[in-house]
Design a protein around this motif. Structure first.
Motif, PDB file in Angstrom:
ATOM      1  N   HIS A 124     -11.402   5.283  35.630  1.00 33.66           N
ATOM      2  CA  HIS A 124     -11.547   6.163  36.803  1.00 33.66           C
ATOM      3  C   HIS A 124     -12.130   5.309  37.916  1.00 33.66           C
ATOM      4  CE1 HIS A 124     -12.841   9.295  39.537  1.00 33.66           C
ATOM      5  NE2 HIS A 124     -12.307  10.228  38.766  1.00 33.66           N
ATOM      6  N   PRO A 125     -11.532   5.318  39.112  1.00 34.82           N
ATOM      7  CA  PRO A 125     -11.984   4.387  40.156  1.00 34.82           C
ATOM      8  C   PRO A 125     -13.434   4.571  40.589  1.00 34.82           C
ATOM      9  CG  PRO A 125     -10.469   6.024  41.055  1.00 34.82           C
ATOM     10  CD  PRO A 125     -10.404   6.157  39.565  1.00 34.82           C
ATOM     11  N   ALA A 126     -14.001   5.771  40.395  1.00 35.32           N
ATOM     12  CA  ALA A 126     -15.391   5.974  40.785  1.00 35.32           C
ATOM     13  C   ALA A 126     -16.383   5.483  39.735  1.00 35.32           C
ATOM     14  CB  ALA A 126     -15.647   7.452  41.086  1.00 35.32           C
ATOM     15  N   THR A 127     -15.890   5.090  38.561  1.00 39.83           N
ATOM     16  CA  THR A 127     -16.797   4.545  37.543  1.00 39.83           C
ATOM     17  C   THR A 127     -17.506   3.305  38.066  1.00 39.83           C
ATOM     18  OG1 THR A 127     -15.404   5.406  35.770  1.00 39.83           O
ATOM     19  CG2 THR A 127     -16.929   3.642  35.186  1.00 39.83           C
ATOM     20  N   GLY A 128     -16.796   2.515  38.868  1.00 39.88           N
ATOM     21  CA  GLY A 128     -17.413   1.319  39.430  1.00 39.88           C
ATOM     22  C   GLY A 128     -18.564   1.634  40.362  1.00 39.88           C
ATOM     23  N   VAL A 129     -18.510   2.790  41.027  1.00 44.21           N
ATOM     24  CA  VAL A 129     -19.606   3.184  41.908  1.00 44.21           C
ATOM     25  C   VAL A 129     -20.868   3.413  41.084  1.00 44.21           C
ATOM     26  CG1 VAL A 129     -20.376   4.840  43.642  1.00 44.21           C
ATOM     27  CG2 VAL A 129     -17.954   4.202  43.515  1.00 44.21           C
ATOM     28  N   ALA A 130     -20.722   4.076  39.931  1.00 40.83           N
ATOM     29  CA  ALA A 130     -21.870   4.278  39.041  1.00 40.83           C
ATOM     30  C   ALA A 130     -22.385   2.944  38.516  1.00 40.83           C
ATOM     31  CB  ALA A 130     -21.474   5.188  37.883  1.00 40.83           C
ATOM     32  N   TRP A 131     -21.468   2.041  38.130  1.00 42.82           N
ATOM     33  CA  TRP A 131     -21.869   0.709  37.651  1.00 42.82           C
ATOM     34  C   TRP A 131     -22.675  -0.021  38.715  1.00 42.82           C
ATOM     35  CZ3 TRP A 131     -20.596  -3.999  39.871  1.00 42.82           C
ATOM     36  CH2 TRP A 131     -20.986  -5.136  39.159  1.00 42.82           C
ATOM     37  N   LEU A 132     -22.230   0.068  39.959  1.00 44.71           N
ATOM     38  CA  LEU A 132     -22.916  -0.644  41.031  1.00 44.71           C
ATOM     39  C   LEU A 132     -24.309  -0.061  41.267  1.00 44.71           C
ATOM     40  CD1 LEU A 132     -22.701  -2.881  43.129  1.00 44.71           C
ATOM     41  CD2 LEU A 132     -21.707  -1.219  44.712  1.00 44.71           C
ATOM     42  N   ALA A 133     -24.431   1.253  41.229  1.00 47.76           N
ATOM     43  CA  ALA A 133     -25.748   1.877  41.410  1.00 47.76           C
ATOM     44  C   ALA A 133     -26.709   1.422  40.326  1.00 47.76           C
ATOM     45  CB  ALA A 133     -25.614   3.395  41.406  1.00 47.76           C
ATOM     46  N   ASN A 134     -26.239   1.344  39.089  1.00 46.28           N
ATOM     47  CA  ASN A 134     -27.097   0.898  37.994  1.00 46.28           C
ATOM     48  C   ASN A 134     -27.442  -0.581  38.119  1.00 46.28           C
ATOM     49  OD1 ASN A 134     -27.118   3.452  36.793  1.00 46.28           O
ATOM     50  ND2 ASN A 134     -25.259   3.030  35.618  1.00 46.28           N
ATOM     51  N   THR A 135     -26.488  -1.379  38.567  1.00 43.55           N
ATOM     52  CA  THR A 135     -26.742  -2.808  38.776  1.00 43.55           C
ATOM     53  C   THR A 135     -27.756  -3.010  39.895  1.00 43.55           C
ATOM     54  OG1 THR A 135     -24.499  -3.355  38.023  1.00 43.55           O
ATOM     55  CG2 THR A 135     -25.659  -5.012  39.337  1.00 43.55           C
ATOM     56  N   PHE A 136     -27.615  -2.258  40.975  1.00 44.27           N
ATOM     57  CA  PHE A 136     -28.558  -2.354  42.086  1.00 44.27           C
ATOM     58  C   PHE A 136     -29.969  -1.987  41.657  1.00 44.27           C
ATOM     59  CE2 PHE A 136     -26.692  -2.501  46.586  1.00 44.27           C
ATOM     60  CZ  PHE A 136     -25.789  -3.469  46.222  1.00 44.27           C
ATOM     61  N   HIS A 137     -30.079  -1.011  40.771  1.00 37.73           N
ATOM     62  CA  HIS A 137     -31.414  -0.577  40.330  1.00 37.73           C
ATOM     63  C   HIS A 137     -32.187  -1.736  39.703  1.00 37.73           C
ATOM     64  CE1 HIS A 137     -34.500   2.214  38.895  1.00 37.73           C
ATOM     65  NE2 HIS A 137     -34.463   1.540  37.753  1.00 37.73           N
ATOM     66  N   ARG A 138     -31.490  -2.610  39.010  1.00 37.18           N
ATOM     67  CA  ARG A 138     -32.162  -3.760  38.389  1.00 37.18           C
ATOM     68  C   ARG A 138     -32.749  -4.695  39.426  1.00 37.18           C
ATOM     69  NH1 ARG A 138     -27.473  -3.759  34.969  1.00 37.18           N
ATOM     70  NH2 ARG A 138     -26.750  -5.735  35.856  1.00 37.18           N
ATOM     71  N   HIS A 139     -32.248  -4.613  40.665  1.00 41.42           N
ATOM     72  CA  HIS A 139     -32.750  -5.447  41.758  1.00 41.42           C
ATOM     73  C   HIS A 139     -33.660  -4.653  42.691  1.00 41.42           C
ATOM     74  CE1 HIS A 139     -29.960  -8.506  40.424  1.00 41.42           C
ATOM     75  NE2 HIS A 139     -28.949  -7.668  40.557  1.00 41.42           N
ATOM     76  N   GLY A 140     -34.049  -3.437  42.252  1.00 37.98           N
ATOM     77  CA  GLY A 140     -34.948  -2.625  43.058  1.00 37.98           C
ATOM     78  C   GLY A 140     -34.311  -2.035  44.292  1.00 37.98           C
ATOM     79  N   ALA A 141     -32.989  -1.789  44.250  1.00 31.43           N
ATOM     80  CA  ALA A 141     -32.270  -1.272  45.420  1.00 31.43           C
ATOM     81  C   ALA A 141     -31.422  -0.079  45.016  1.00 31.43           C
ATOM     82  CB  ALA A 141     -31.403  -2.370  46.026  1.00 31.43           C
ATOM     83  N   ARG A 142     -30.844   0.604  46.008  1.00 29.82           N
ATOM     84  CA  ARG A 142     -29.952   1.729  45.754  1.00 29.82           C
ATOM     85  C   ARG A 142     -28.827   1.719  46.790  1.00 29.82           C
ATOM     86  NH1 ARG A 142     -33.104   7.203  47.936  1.00 29.82           N
ATOM     87  NH2 ARG A 142     -32.977   6.676  50.169  1.00 29.82           N
ATOM     88  N   LEU A 143     -27.791   2.484  46.512  1.00 23.85           N
ATOM     89  CA  LEU A 143     -26.711   2.683  47.472  1.00 23.85           C
ATOM     90  C   LEU A 143     -27.120   3.802  48.417  1.00 23.85           C
ATOM     91  CD1 LEU A 143     -23.669   2.542  45.018  1.00 23.85           C
ATOM     92  CD2 LEU A 143     -24.670   0.685  46.361  1.00 23.85           C
ATOM     93  N   GLU A 144     -26.841   3.635  49.704  1.00 18.65           N
ATOM     94  CA  GLU A 144     -27.329   4.578  50.710  1.00 18.65           C
ATOM     95  C   GLU A 144     -26.213   5.490  51.211  1.00 18.65           C
ATOM     96  OE1 GLU A 144     -30.392   4.930  51.297  1.00 18.65           O
ATOM     97  OE2 GLU A 144     -31.248   3.082  50.488  1.00 18.65           O
ATOM     98  N   ALA A 145     -26.596   6.655  51.695  1.00 18.72           N
ATOM     99  CA  ALA A 145     -25.644   7.586  52.293  1.00 18.72           C
ATOM    100  C   ALA A 145     -24.924   6.911  53.452  1.00 18.72           C
ATOM    101  CB  ALA A 145     -26.377   8.831  52.781  1.00 18.72           C
ATOM    102  N   GLY A 146     -23.635   7.155  53.559  1.00 12.62           N
ATOM    103  CA  GLY A 146     -22.826   6.564  54.621  1.00 12.62           C
ATOM    104  C   GLY A 146     -22.184   5.243  54.249  1.00 12.62           C
ATOM    105  N   GLU A 147     -22.617   4.619  53.169  1.00 14.86           N
ATOM    106  CA  GLU A 147     -22.011   3.338  52.782  1.00 14.86           C
ATOM    107  C   GLU A 147     -20.592   3.535  52.268  1.00 14.86           C
ATOM    108  OE1 GLU A 147     -24.000   0.086  50.875  1.00 14.86           O
ATOM    109  OE2 GLU A 147     -25.888   1.196  50.867  1.00 14.86           O
ATOM    110  N   ILE A 148     -19.746   2.546  52.559  1.00 10.42           N
ATOM    111  CA  ILE A 148     -18.393   2.495  52.021  1.00 10.42           C
ATOM    112  C   ILE A 148     -18.424   1.630  50.761  1.00 10.42           C
ATOM    113  CG2 ILE A 148     -15.994   1.896  52.458  1.00 10.42           C
ATOM    114  CD1 ILE A 148     -16.700   1.877  55.471  1.00 10.42           C
TER     115      ILE A 148
END
Length: 262
Positions: free
Chosen positions: A205-229
């Motif tokens: 599912h193409p949105a699975t990568g969005v979840a993967w990225l959010a989890n990967t970012f968490h390891r670096h102390g960051a998150r995906l923000e509203a409005g991001e592409i």
């Protein structure tokens, strides 16, 4: 990490110069065979910060190597990510300067725009879908500044995951309006079909990568923000293009994207 901060800075500077001159540098792993993925994201981060300091505006992230087609095409078997700036986003119908890129190829993707922030560490596909405002078809222009032969994921990540530009379509769909897994892509160059695929090729599912990225970012102390592409990854192999080529991709109910390299 195995490289020093000075080596990170040096390589980031080489990639910055290659970006300005549209050149290609020797593989990082040819010079530093023990370089790690952590080294490559450190290099990418230095380059990213230098671009922001120079006035460029970050508008989103690209995810790469999320489909079997792309993994087989590159020999790399795990996803990666890079950053996207506002001056790299084009509308369908645009003309792109071929000489602004190196090793120019096209990929067929879907992009997602977030309506709410998304943060790991346990983000699921359902969480990602709930955070997405809409999906839009997109073509990614690959722009590789590192020698392609023999490259590894370390080389690719360091080079901002080979991201060059994105051409967005005109049709936007909410995630409850369409089964995103079955969005097709029929990619043509100068009227001849070169690649086809469906979006389920991206991690099911193409949105699975969005979840993967959010989890990967968490390891670096960051998150995906509203409005991001979020550019979710290709479900076709990359297609080489040349100056003068006209590119067209038919996404059926999600419309058509066209662009030309001049």
């Amino acid at each position: 990490m195995t490289l020093t901060p000075q080596q990170h800075e040096q390589i980031a500077g080489e990639l910055d110069e290659a970006d300005r001159t549209h050149g290609v540098i020797e593989r990082i792993t040819a010079r530093y065979p023990d370089a790690t993925i952590e080294d490559s994201y450190a290099i990418q981060g230095i380059w990213r910060d230098s671009q922001i300091a120079a006035g460029r505006r970050l508008v989103g992230r690209k995810i790469g190597l999320t489909s079997k087609a792309m993994q087989q095409a590159t020999g790399i078997t795990e996803p990666d990510y890079g950053v996207m700036f506002d001056d790299t986003v084009y509308a369908s119908g645009s003309e792109l300067r071929f000489d602004d890129f190196s090793n120019v190829r096209i990929e067929v993707e879907l992009a997602f725009v977030l309506k709410t922030p998304l943060e790991g560490p346990d983000c699921t596909l359902d969480d990602a879908l709930a955070a997405i405002d809409y999906a839009v078809p997109a073509l990614e222009v690959l722009n590789s500044h590192i020698q392609l032969e023999g490259r590894t994921i370390v080389d690719t990540i360091s080079d901002n995951a080979a991201y060059g530009a994105m051409v967005l379509g005109d049709v936007r769909k909410r995630v409850d309006e369409i089964d995103l897994r079955w969005v097709p892509g029929v990619l043509s160059r100068n009227g001849e079909i070169e690649e086809t695929g469906v979006a389920a090729g991206v991690l099911g599912h193409p949105a699975t990568g969005v979840a993967w990225l959010a989890n990967t970012f968490h390891r670096h102390g960051a998150r995906l923000e509203a409005g991001e592409i979020i550019l979710a990854g290709s479900f076709t192999r990359p297609m080489w293009v040349r100056k003068g080529d006209e590119v067209r991709c038919d996404y059926r109910e999600m419309g058509v994207i066209e662009c030309r390299f001049v």
